[in-house]
Design an enzyme around this catalytic site. Sequence first.
Site, short mmCIF file in Angstrom:
data_model
loop_
_atom_site.label_atom_id
_atom_site.label_comp_id
_atom_site.label_asym_id
_atom_site.label_seq_id
_atom_site.Cartn_x
_atom_site.Cartn_y
_atom_site.Cartn_z
N HIS B 156 -43.26 42.63 -4.62
CA HIS B 156 -42.74 41.12 -4.57
C HIS B 156 -43.54 40.94 -3.14
O HIS B 156 -43.02 41.21 -2.24
CB HIS B 156 -41.53 40.76 -4.76
CG HIS B 156 -40.94 41.12 -6.36
ND1 HIS B 156 -39.83 41.67 -6.54
CD2 HIS B 156 -41.51 40.86 -7.42
CE1 HIS B 156 -39.57 41.63 -7.79
NE2 HIS B 156 -40.48 41.07 -8.28
N GLU B 159 -41.43 39.80 0.30
CA GLU B 159 -40.66 40.78 0.91
C GLU B 159 -41.38 41.39 1.98
O GLU B 159 -41.28 42.88 1.78
CB GLU B 159 -40.14 41.61 -0.18
CG GLU B 159 -39.42 40.62 -1.28
CD GLU B 159 -38.92 41.40 -2.71
OE1 GLU B 159 -39.04 42.48 -2.68
OE2 GLU B 159 -38.43 40.57 -3.44
N ARG B 214 -43.82 35.12 -4.79
CA ARG B 214 -43.31 36.47 -5.33
C ARG B 214 -44.06 37.25 -6.36
O ARG B 214 -44.35 38.52 -6.15
CB ARG B 214 -41.72 35.91 -5.90
CG ARG B 214 -41.30 37.03 -6.77
CD ARG B 214 -40.11 36.48 -7.47
NE ARG B 214 -39.27 37.37 -8.39
CZ ARG B 214 -38.66 38.47 -8.15
NH1 ARG B 214 -38.09 38.68 -6.89
NH2 ARG B 214 -38.09 39.09 -9.25
N HIS B 283 -38.15 47.05 -1.99
CA HIS B 283 -37.78 45.33 -1.96
C HIS B 283 -37.00 44.96 -1.17
O HIS B 283 -36.30 45.93 -0.31
CB HIS B 283 -37.14 45.17 -3.57
CG HIS B 283 -37.92 45.19 -4.63
ND1 HIS B 283 -38.64 44.38 -5.22
CD2 HIS B 283 -37.97 46.49 -5.42
CE1 HIS B 283 -39.16 45.00 -6.32
NE2 HIS B 283 -38.84 46.34 -6.48
N GLU B 357 -33.40 47.89 -1.93
CA GLU B 357 -33.44 46.52 -1.44
C GLU B 357 -32.97 46.59 0.00
O GLU B 357 -31.87 47.09 0.58
CB GLU B 357 -32.46 45.51 -1.95
CG GLU B 357 -32.87 45.40 -3.67
CD GLU B 357 -33.45 44.09 -3.59
OE1 GLU B 357 -33.95 43.35 -2.75
OE2 GLU B 357 -34.06 43.74 -4.83
#
Lengths: 251, 396
Positions: B156, B159, B214, B283, B357
């Site tokens: 993405h 990020e 994204r 991510h 994440e």
Amino acid sequence: MSPVPCGDALPPPRPLRPRPALPAGGGSGARAMELPPGHFPAARAAAVAVEYLRYLRGGPGSGLRLRELQRARRQDIDDVGHKYYLELELEDVLDKDRTVSCTAEVLYHLGSKTSAPDVQLTVQGELRSTEEADKEFYNRIRSLEKELVAENIPDSHGNVPPELEPIHLLAWVASGYVIWQNSTENTKFHLAQVKHVKQVKRNDEDLQFDFVLLLHEMVSQEVLPWEVTLLWHPQRGARVPQSRAAGAGSS
Amino acid sequence: HQVLRVKTKNEEEVKQLQLLESLEHLELDFWINPSAPALPVDVRIPAGSVQSVKAFLESQGIEYSILIEDLQDVLDKERQDMAESAQRQRSTGSFDFSAYHTLDDINAELDHLASEYSFVEKIQIGESYEKRPLYVLKFSTGGSNRPAIWLDAGIHSREWVTQASALWIANKIASDYGTDESITSLLDKMDLFLLPVANPDGFVYTHTLNRMWRKTRSKIPGSVCIGVDPNRNWDAGFGGPGASSNPCSESYHGPRANSEVEVKSVVDFIKNHGNFKAFLTLHSYSQLLMYPYGYKCTRPDDYAELESLGRAAASSIRSLYGTTFQVGTICNTIYQASGGSIDWSYDNGIKYSFAFELRDTGRYGFLLPANQIVPAAKETWLGLKKIMEHVRDKSS
């Protein structure tokens, strides 16, 4: 450590709707079930509580952040909705050595497309006083010859010029309101960026800022522009007289 | 291209602009859309449409000013500034890991690592939609098709801490082989493949035109909207709950599984290799450490081991700066989401499949300040290392 109810600082900003009266004890005998704090339902409710508190208590000199969700329970109330009972530990991003505890109740109404969740909060302990900083900011802005205009806070690299940090924190207050008003159990919003901010000089004593805020909604992953007007005063706090979702933009 | 700022005076003028917006052949890109009279409308106009748009505005009496006379100039200048800065860095022989870099700079650093370390090789596993190479760093100290670990970042594109962390991690592994016991024993037994920019088209777009982009940048037949969510495009519960069938959505799954070349290239590479033991993907943001499943809310067969390993990794992460990561399945921790990469890898026999994440939890979100890149990379590396050590021990 006397509990300070902070749900009554300002008059409710949206029109009152008739609500079914909640019988004492939460009605229909449904017990509250324990939720893992690391799972998303509790996390989403906690985020709503924090955003609501930011709206009530935030200002140019302080920004509240959730440090830890310690406990969460949920109660399903027939014909009413889902109620979350939360125990939170909060910190001020500008004063990380200090934390306060907060208990919160977040009620998402059934079929809640048009009504904001009800949030009740009790904060234990003292948040750092920002009276000096608030007054200084207020006077600085009031004495500006040209109205303040700024864009992209933070910028692409995460930078926020120090003189714009208070504006960033006021954007949190504005987004706190919008997020609280628009949250459901299926959303989790964060302020992604202040796209644009313009001060509007007023004849009364409030400061007015017209924001274009980008809100990131985690579940859909959309980044949504919102136009939000914020009024703020050092003693009276914040009000959002208008806010609306702007046209989506992507190419 | 010019960028105009249009100042509408009333609702009628707003409507005129919205009409303009609907004329696709003009290829107008509204940075701020027409919605209310009080707010400025910024619009990027391709060279070919500039004259006709200005003529239209003037004929309607709509006020405008030129925000950017020549967008190309601005981008060129910015590119030049960054090139000069990169040149300074390269001539002093060091890459600034605590700054965000362009794709060109990242690719140059990959070349640098490959040339400096004999066991590091830059390979190309495919091309993006817009024909940019997909570069993977292969860390291998010998053997033939050793059991391998996969690590990717930036699927993405917005990020940014992930691509930046991947570079730091690449450099860390390369420079510590031979001195750090853990890395040395790891690379003596296994190979590591690192894809720092899994979505280069999106990444370039976040630098040039939309920091919040994204998806990929593929054209969708029958839609004005562009791009597919590359982490809904894998063949794992494809098209199920938690992905959108609307091309304009940020979580659009695409016309079919593996429709995105960025995804297909990785799938083919991993299948052809045939000996991957771990699949790790980075991510941001939220500080989570997750394992399958996302497409369904049932536990994977290896739940106990993955949960335990996940907790150990999160504990390692926390040991450095106190940063807490929540551990759990995707479905429990953030949401049900179909077509995700680690579900695909797990269902294809790669047991140790984890999605990270990274920082933060929302204060800066995607716009994490550059001074947090290295701390984020360092703590994340501890978590990755914990997982890799376990994989190494189980694979020998």
